[in-house]
Design a protein around this motif. Structure first.
Motif, PDB file in Angstrom:
ATOM      1  N   VAL A   1       0.847  -1.200   0.000  1.00 22.87           N
ATOM      2  CA  VAL A   1       0.000   0.000   0.000  1.00 22.87           C
ATOM      3  C   VAL A   1       0.879   1.245   0.000  1.00 22.87           C
ATOM      4  N   ASP A   2       0.549   2.190  -0.879  1.00 26.43           N
ATOM      5  CA  ASP A   2       1.232   3.473  -0.839  1.00 26.43           C
ATOM      6  C   ASP A   2       0.733   4.306   0.342  1.00 26.43           C
ATOM      7  N   PRO A   3       1.562   5.195   0.875  1.00 22.79           N
ATOM      8  CA  PRO A   3       2.863   5.585   0.338  1.00 22.79           C
ATOM      9  C   PRO A   3       4.026   4.660   0.682  1.00 22.79           C
ATOM     10  N   ALA A   4       3.870   3.729   1.639  1.00 19.07           N
ATOM     11  CA  ALA A   4       5.004   2.896   2.045  1.00 19.07           C
ATOM     12  C   ALA A   4       5.535   2.045   0.902  1.00 19.07           C
ATOM     13  N   ARG A   5       4.650   1.590   0.011  1.00 21.05           N
ATOM     14  CA  ARG A   5       5.092   0.722  -1.079  1.00 21.05           C
ATOM     15  C   ARG A   5       6.169   1.388  -1.929  1.00 21.05           C
ATOM     16  N   GLU A   6       6.098   2.702  -2.062  1.00 20.73           N
ATOM     17  CA  GLU A   6       7.092   3.423  -2.849  1.00 20.73           C
ATOM     18  C   GLU A   6       8.485   3.317  -2.239  1.00 20.73           C
ATOM     19  N   TYR A   7       8.543   3.087  -0.928  1.00 21.88           N
ATOM     20  CA  TYR A   7       9.833   2.995  -0.251  1.00 21.88           C
ATOM     21  C   TYR A   7      10.417   1.590  -0.299  1.00 21.88           C
TER      22      TYR A   7
END
Length: 480
Positions: free
Chosen positions: A187-193
């Motif tokens: 799940v974004d925003p964590a997925r972007e990291y």
């Protein structure tokens, strides 16, 4: 299907497994998988320079044991201890025996600048909030370096359960997660990291039915897609009604119909002021100027794209006894009680701005806590909610796992793309899929079609719609 579990569920599964294994065996399994992933990323381990950023507890222990394995293969491994007094004692001994070295944080920057690989073992899945100041400083150095970054279980600074990033966080090229996926990795925003996510099987068996999040894959979607049989005709396959468009936005009607015609239903009925434009583009559409009640039998309705201020049509559609997909202007015009009181399923498809307006919060709040927002919307409206975004989330109001989809591309952020999705998902509703399945499969195919249409360059909504058949075939072919 990828399934993600909460920290509490993962911890319980770990305790159950550790009770059956020799002491330390579970950490060794995790470390072996982590070391193998690091070796794959490096390509050549011998002579490489590896820096471990080590926090307290088991997360740091995983990094230290993995570092020891890399050191035994000829890598120069240095561990930077952020909390030396709480570092994993067994992992430290293993690293030193293998020839690795240990330094304090004040020596870290120069090492990171020369490193080929940085292993982020600062904070584990129980971490809350952003990075502490010392870790944030090191994260800045890592970002400025040329080193590849591997996160242990999940990037430090992100919330494993929610995908929220409340403060500074470390960005990884690869995240090696153990036993099962965590919601924050999908799940974004964590997925972007997280970068690329690699799951290492360590033998965990989470409780049945305890998944917080699901991510469909080709085989899962293929099982959902409607397939006609010899006795099928256009009516048995389902008829979807499209109540969309206005004098100002006739294109929204055309685009919604374009998605619906490619979505598996046998026929599309259109009602609204854009009939001439619709028939000119799609002569197979059944049009009516008598309103939804007199348009003829349908198995589902799509209402709202480009509707302007036509609240009467939105209310009329919501008053029917068939599934309804509510999008765009329909979300603004619908009365909450009219949605909550429906006996038939309702699928709402807001983007973050529309979701924020429905919840009475700022858009940034929805974007920062997408999982919480989609669940709250579903509960408030007693509807299935598809929250559009870089990761699309689909939540039912009766609870259960939320569906996450990441098949899309940033090129899908183009005018009319959402109208195509509405028609596609509405057609799947008419073909007999549940609201959750129609939203999930529709988002998956729409995202895949967007990738095919764009192929790395700008694309338009019409191009996305025209690539839905290719996406459909790709899903079915890969699943065979």
């Amino acid at each position: 299907m990828r399934t993600a579990y909460s920290v509490e569920t993962v911890r319980a599964a770990e305790r159950a497994l550790m009770a059956r294994l020799p002491e330390g065996a579970l950490m060794q399994r995790a470390a072996a998988g982590l070391a193998a992933a690091c070796a794959d990323l490096l390509g050549r381990v011998y002579g490489s320079r590896v820096v471990l950023l080590v926090g307290s507890g088991d997360n740091g222990g995983d990094a230290l044991y993995a570092g020891a394995r890399l050191a035994r293969r000829g890598a120069g491994v240095t561990a930077v201890l952020l909390t030396p007094e709480r570092a994993h004692a067994g992992g430290l001994r293993a690293l030193r025996r293998a020839g690795g070295t240990v330094v304090a944080t004040d020596s870290a920057e120069a090492l990171i600048e020369r490193a080929d690989l940085v292993v982020d073992g600062i904070v584990g899945i129980g971490g809350k909030g952003g990075l502490r100041p010392e870790a944030e400083r090191l994260a800045g150095t890592v970002t400025a370096s040329r080193a590849a970054v591997v996160a242990v279980d999940l990037p430090s600074g992100v919330d494993a359960d929610t995908g929220e990033v409340r403060g500074a966080a470390l960005r990884a090229d690869l995240t090696v997660t153990f036993g099962t996926y965590k919601p924050g990795l999908l799940v974004d925003p964590a997925r972007e990291y997280a970068g690329v996510v690699r799951l290492v099987d360590i033998g965990l068996e989470p409780a049945a039915g305890a998944a917080e999040l699901e991510a469909l894959q080709h085989a899962d979607v293929a099982r959902l897609l409607p397939v006609p049989v010899a006795e099928s005709d256009k009516y048995r396959r389902g008829v979807v009604g499209i109540a969309a468009g206005s004098a100002r936005y006739p294109g929204a009607a055309v685009l919604a119909v374009s998605g619906a015609l490619r979505g598996g239903a046998g026929a599309v009925r259109y009602v609204g002021p854009a009939a001439q434009a619709v028939v000119a583009r799609f002569p197979e559409t059944l049009v009516s100027d008598a309103g939804p009640a007199r348009a003829g039998r349908v198995q589902a309705w799509v209402v709202g794209p480009g509707a302007g201020d036509d609240a009467a049509t939105v209310a009329e559609v919501l008053g029917t006894d068939v599934p309804v997909l509510l999008d765009a202007d329909g979300l603004r015009l619908a009365e909450r009680d009219a949605v909550r009181g429906r006996a038939a399923p309702t699928l709402m498809t807001p983007h973050a701005g529309e979701a924020a307006a429905l919840l009475g919060v700022r858009r940034e709040e929805v974007e920062g806590a997408r999982l919480a927002a989609v669940r709250e919307l579903a509960a408030v409206y007693r509807a299935t909610v598809l929250l559009k975004g870089s990761t699309t989330l689909v939540a039912g109001f009766e609870g259960g796992a939320v569906r996450a989809n990441a098949t899309g591309t940033p090129w899908l952020a183009t005018a009319g793309s959402g109208d195509v999705l509405s028609g596609l998902a509405g057609s799947l509703l008419a073909a007999g899929l549940s609201a959750v399945d129609a939203g999930s499969a529709g988002a998956y195919l729409h995202g895949l079609a967007g990738r095919f249409a764009a192929a790395g360059s700008p694309t338009g909504a019409h191009d996305v719609a025209s690539h839905i058949p290719k996406a459909w075939r790709d899903v079915q072919a890969t699943a065979r």
